[in-house]
Design an enzyme around this catalytic site. Structure first.
Site, mmCIF file in Angstrom:
data_model
loop_
_atom_site.group_PDB
_atom_site.id
_atom_site.type_symbol
_atom_site.label_atom_id
_atom_site.label_comp_id
_atom_site.label_asym_id
_atom_site.label_seq_id
_atom_site.Cartn_x
_atom_site.Cartn_y
_atom_site.Cartn_z
ATOM 1 N N GLY A 1 -2.956 5.547 -6.830
ATOM 2 C CA GLY A 1 -3.737 5.811 -8.029
ATOM 3 C C GLY A 1 -3.224 5.129 -9.270
ATOM 4 O O GLY A 1 -3.528 5.553 -10.388
ATOM 5 N N ALA A 2 -2.465 4.057 -9.107
ATOM 6 C CA ALA A 2 -1.881 3.358 -10.255
ATOM 7 C C ALA A 2 -2.546 2.018 -10.518
ATOM 8 O O ALA A 2 -2.035 1.202 -11.279
ATOM 9 C CB ALA A 2 -0.374 3.159 -10.035
ATOM 10 N N GLY B 1 -4.255 -1.211 -5.964
ATOM 11 C CA GLY B 1 -5.003 -1.500 -4.749
ATOM 12 C C GLY B 1 -4.477 -0.822 -3.510
ATOM 13 O O GLY B 1 -4.595 -1.367 -2.407
ATOM 14 N N SER B 2 -3.917 0.381 -3.650
ATOM 15 C CA SER B 2 -3.323 1.044 -2.479
ATOM 16 C C SER B 2 -4.360 1.334 -1.401
ATOM 17 O O SER B 2 -4.077 1.183 -0.207
ATOM 18 C CB SER B 2 -2.611 2.338 -2.897
ATOM 19 O OG SER B 2 -3.512 3.239 -3.513
ATOM 20 N N SER B 3 -5.569 1.751 -1.788
ATOM 21 C CA SER B 3 -6.584 2.045 -0.766
ATOM 22 C C SER B 3 -7.000 0.775 -0.031
ATOM 23 O O SER B 3 -7.279 0.806 1.171
ATOM 24 C CB SER B 3 -7.806 2.711 -1.396
ATOM 25 O OG SER B 3 -8.552 1.813 -2.192
ATOM 26 N N GLU C 1 -13.572 0.064 2.191
ATOM 27 C CA GLU C 1 -13.543 0.255 0.740
ATOM 28 C C GLU C 1 -14.877 0.785 0.218
ATOM 29 O O GLU C 1 -14.913 1.584 -0.711
ATOM 30 C CB GLU C 1 -13.203 -1.067 0.051
ATOM 31 C CG GLU C 1 -11.731 -1.437 0.094
ATOM 32 C CD GLU C 1 -10.931 -0.696 -0.968
ATOM 33 O OE1 GLU C 1 -10.769 -1.210 -2.067
ATOM 34 O OE2 GLU C 1 -10.497 0.438 -0.669
ATOM 35 N N ASP D 1 -9.789 -6.398 -4.473
ATOM 36 C CA ASP D 1 -8.559 -5.787 -3.960
ATOM 37 C C ASP D 1 -8.345 -6.123 -2.488
ATOM 38 O O ASP D 1 -7.255 -6.543 -2.079
ATOM 39 C CB ASP D 1 -8.594 -4.268 -4.136
ATOM 40 C CG ASP D 1 -8.390 -3.835 -5.574
ATOM 41 O OD1 ASP D 1 -8.433 -4.712 -6.467
ATOM 42 O OD2 ASP D 1 -8.196 -2.636 -5.819
#
Length: 528
Positions: A226-227, A230-232, A277, A288
C-alpha cells in the site's frame, strides 16, 4: 508471429503435452505400447513393458494383458518445487502529470516478491494460497471449483488470448467462493483477502482445467504494501508466470534465448498479470505489471482513456543506487488526484503550465539516461538526473500533493548531503526516493538511518532499473555455502515460511545476495 515453445510442445487448444519429473535429472518417455523409460538422478533406469507376461499360457491372455496395460492411465510425476520472483516499481518522474495526458517514467526496483510453487501428490485435490505478509491462508478443493462456467466454449480463454476486460458472468461465478472469506478479520484486511483470492481464482480457472494438479502457492514479499510501489502487480506477475510455467506454455528463460522468443514470453506473462490486476483495480493503467514483468523502465503516456496507453520500453535504462523511505503515513491516491483536478479547474492555465513542465522534466530525464555517455559512476551524470528529480518534486509540491513527512525526509537527506530526493507515486504520504551520490560514506547512511528510525520511518537501500520476472527452477540455490558440494540448498516450504523479515527472505532466496546475483535465478531479457 510464430510462437517458439522450445522443448515443451503445446497443442492447438493451448493445453500442454508432457510432464516434468520432480527430479530435475529425470527424463521419462513412453512408446505406443505403454513402455515407459526414464533415468533418475541415482543413475537407475526404470522400464515398464506393456507386452504382457512372457509366461502367459496363450495369445489371448497376452493380448488382454497388453490392452489393459495400454488402457491404464499413466501416472504423472510431480513437478519440482520452483520459485518465481518479480520486482516492485517506482515512478522516477511524471507523477500526476501522467493522469493529464503527459509522460512518466516508471522503473523496476530491487525489492521483490517471491512465490514458492509446490506441486502436491496426485491424490491431493486441493489448491492453497498462503500469503503470510497479509495473514492470508486458504484451501480450495479443485473439483468443487466452477469449471463448467469457465470451460464453456463461449467463455474459455487460452494462454495466448488477449483479455482486455473481465467477464461479468465469470466474476459472478466465483463470488460464492469469496463470500465467507476472513469474516473474523477487519473490513479493510478482509477486502484485501477477497481481492487476493478472487484475482487468483479468476486466473487459475481461466488458464487451468479440472485435471490441474494439486498445488500450494506461498508468497513472501520485501515490498511495503500500500505504499505505491506496485506490490499487487508483483503478485500478479508471479502468479501469471507460475501458472504459465505449470501449463508448459513458456520456454526458458535461458541465457541464449532469442530476443524475439523472450519478448513473446514476457508479453504472455504480462497479459495475464494484467487480468489479475483488473480484478483488483478495475481499470488499471497497466504500467505496474508491465515494469514488473520486463524490468528496467518504461516511458508511459495515456492521451486517450478510451484507447490503450503508449508504453515505450527503456531497456537501456541504467541500474542506479536508490534510497527508498516509507513515511508509514496512510495516503489516498484518489484524494490526491482529486486535489490536482480541482486545482486545475480553478487555475487551468497555471496548472497546465506546471503539468507541461513536469512533462519536460520526464523527457529531459529520458534523454539523459538514454545517452551513450551516461555513466552511473560519474557524479556529474547523476547530478543532472538528480536535479531533474528535485525540480519534479518542487513542481509536485506546487500542486499540493506533498506531505510534511515527505518534506522531513528531504530535509534529513539534504542535511547529510547524500543525494537528491523526491516523492514517488500519488503523494500525501507513501514513499520518497533518493538518488544517491557515488561513494557516500557508510557512516552518513547509518546516521540517517538512525534518525529515520527514531522518527518512525522505514528505510530501504535498493537499486532502480534492474531485472524483471525471474525463475528459480528447481528451487535450489548455490551460494558458496557448504551444502553446494551436495548439489546446493533446496528451498522448502518450512524454510521459506520461517525466514524472518525482509533480511531473512533475501538471505534465503533473494535474487541478489551478499556476493552478487544468486546462481540459479534466470530472467527473460530482451535486447533493446
Amino acid at each position: 508471429m510464430t510462437e517458439r515453445l522450445g522443448p515443451n510442445r503445446v497443442n492447438d487448444l493451448g493445453k500442454a503435452n508432457g510432464h516434468t519429473n520432480s527430479n530435475a535429472n529425470t527424463n521419462g518417455t513412453a512408446n505406443g505400447n505403454g513402455t515407459a523409460s526414464g533415468t533418475g538422478s541415482s543413475g537407475g533406469t526404470v522400464n515398464g513393458n506393456g507386452n504382457g507376461a512372457a509366461s502367459n499360457a496363450n495369445g489371448n491372455d497376452i493380448k488382454l494383458a497388453q490392452r489393459k496395460k495400454m488402457d491404464r492411465k499413466k501416472s504423472s510425476p510431480m513437478m519440482p518445487t520452483f520459485m518465481v520472483s518479480a520486482p516492485g516499481k517506482v515512478i522516477v518522474t511524471g507523477e500526476h502529470a501522467v493522469v493529464h495526458g503527459k509522460a512518466a517514467i516508471a522503473a523496476a526496483i530491487s525489492l521483490r516478491s517471491y512465490l514458492l510453487v509446490t506441486t502436491l501428490s496426485k491424490s491431493k485435490r486441493t489448491v492453497t494460497l498462503t500469503f503470510p505478509d497479509i495473514e492470508f491462508n486458504h484451501v480450495w478443493n479443485i473439483d468443487e471449483l466452477p469449471w463448467e462456467k469457465f470451460s464453456h466454449p463461449s467463455k474459455k480463454k487460452y494462454y495466448y488470448d488477449l483479455v482486455t476486460a473481465l467477464d461479468p458472468d465469470l466474476v459472478a461465478a466465483i463470488q460464492p467462493l469469496l463470500a465467507d472469506l476472513s469474516r473474523d478479520k477487519p473490513s479493510e484486511l478482509r477486502k484485501v483477502h477477497q481481492n487476493t483470492a478472487g484475482s487468483f481464482l479468476y486466473m487459475f480457472l481461466s488458464l487451468g482445467s479440472q485435471s490441474f494438479p494439486g498445488c500450494q502457492y506461498t508468497l513472501r514479499s520485501t515490498i511495503p504494501i500500500g505504499a505505491g510501489l506496485g506490490s499487487s502487480a508483483t503478485i500478479a506477475v508471479c502468479m501469471s508466470a507460475a501458472l504459465l510455467l505449470q501449463l508448459r506454455t513458456l520456454s526458458g528463460p535461458h541465457p541464449d534465448q532469442p530476443s524475439e522468443e523472450a519478448r513473446l514470453q514476457i508479453e504472455r506473462i504480462n497479459r495475464w498479470a494484467f487480468v489479475y490486476e483488473m480484478f483488483i483495480h478495475g481499470n488499471p493503467s497497466g504500467v505496474d505489471n508491465t515494469v514488473s514483468t520486463q524490468g528496467k523502465a518504461v516511458m508511459f503516456q495515456r492521451t486517450d482513456y478510451n484507447k490503450p496507453p503508449l508504453v515505450r520500453p527503456l531497456m537501456d535504462f541504467p541500474t542506479l543506487p536508490l534510497l527508498l523511505v516509507d513515511t508509514r503515513t496512510a495516503k489516498s491516491t484518489s484524494a490526491q488526484l482529486g486535489k490536482v483536478s480541482s486545482l486545475n479547474e480553478a487555475h487551468p492555465k497555471l496548472v497546465g503550465c506546471i503539468l507541461d513542465a513536469v512533462d519536460k522534466v520526464t523527457r529531459s530525464a529520458s534523454e539523459l539516461l538514454d545517452a551513450d555517455d551516461f555513466d552511473t559512476e560519474n557524479e556529474e551524470c547523476l547530478r543532472r538526473v538528480g536535479e531533474l528529480m528535485t525540480i519534479n518534486h518542487g513542481l509536485l509540491v506546487s500542486l499540493g500533493v506533498s506531505h510534511p513527512r515527505l518534506e522531513r525526509v528531504r530535509e534529513l537527506v539534504d542535511h547529510e548531503g547524500i543525494g537528491w530526493t523526491k516523492l514517488t507515486g500519488a503523494g500525501g504520504g507513501g514513499c520518497s526516493i533518493t538518488l544517491l551520490r557515488p561513494g557516500v560514506p557508510r557512516e552518513k547512511l547509518e546516521r540517517l538511518e538512525a534518525r529515520l528510525g527514531e522518527e518512525g520511518y522505514q528505510k530501504f537501500e535498493t537499486t532502480v532499473g534492474g531485472d524483471g520476472v525471474g525463475v528459480l527452477w528447481p528451487a535450489v540455490l548455490k551460494n558458496g555455502m557448504d551444502e553446494d558440494e551436495e548439489g546446493g540448498m533446496e528451498i522448502d516450504l518450512e524454510k521459506f515460511l520461517k525466514a524472518e523479515g525482509n533480511e531473512g527472505v533475501e538471505r534465503l532466496v533473494g535474487v541478489h545476495g551478499g556476493v552478487g546475483e544468486r546462481e540459479g535465478w534466470k530472467f527473460w531479457r530482451v535486447a533493446s
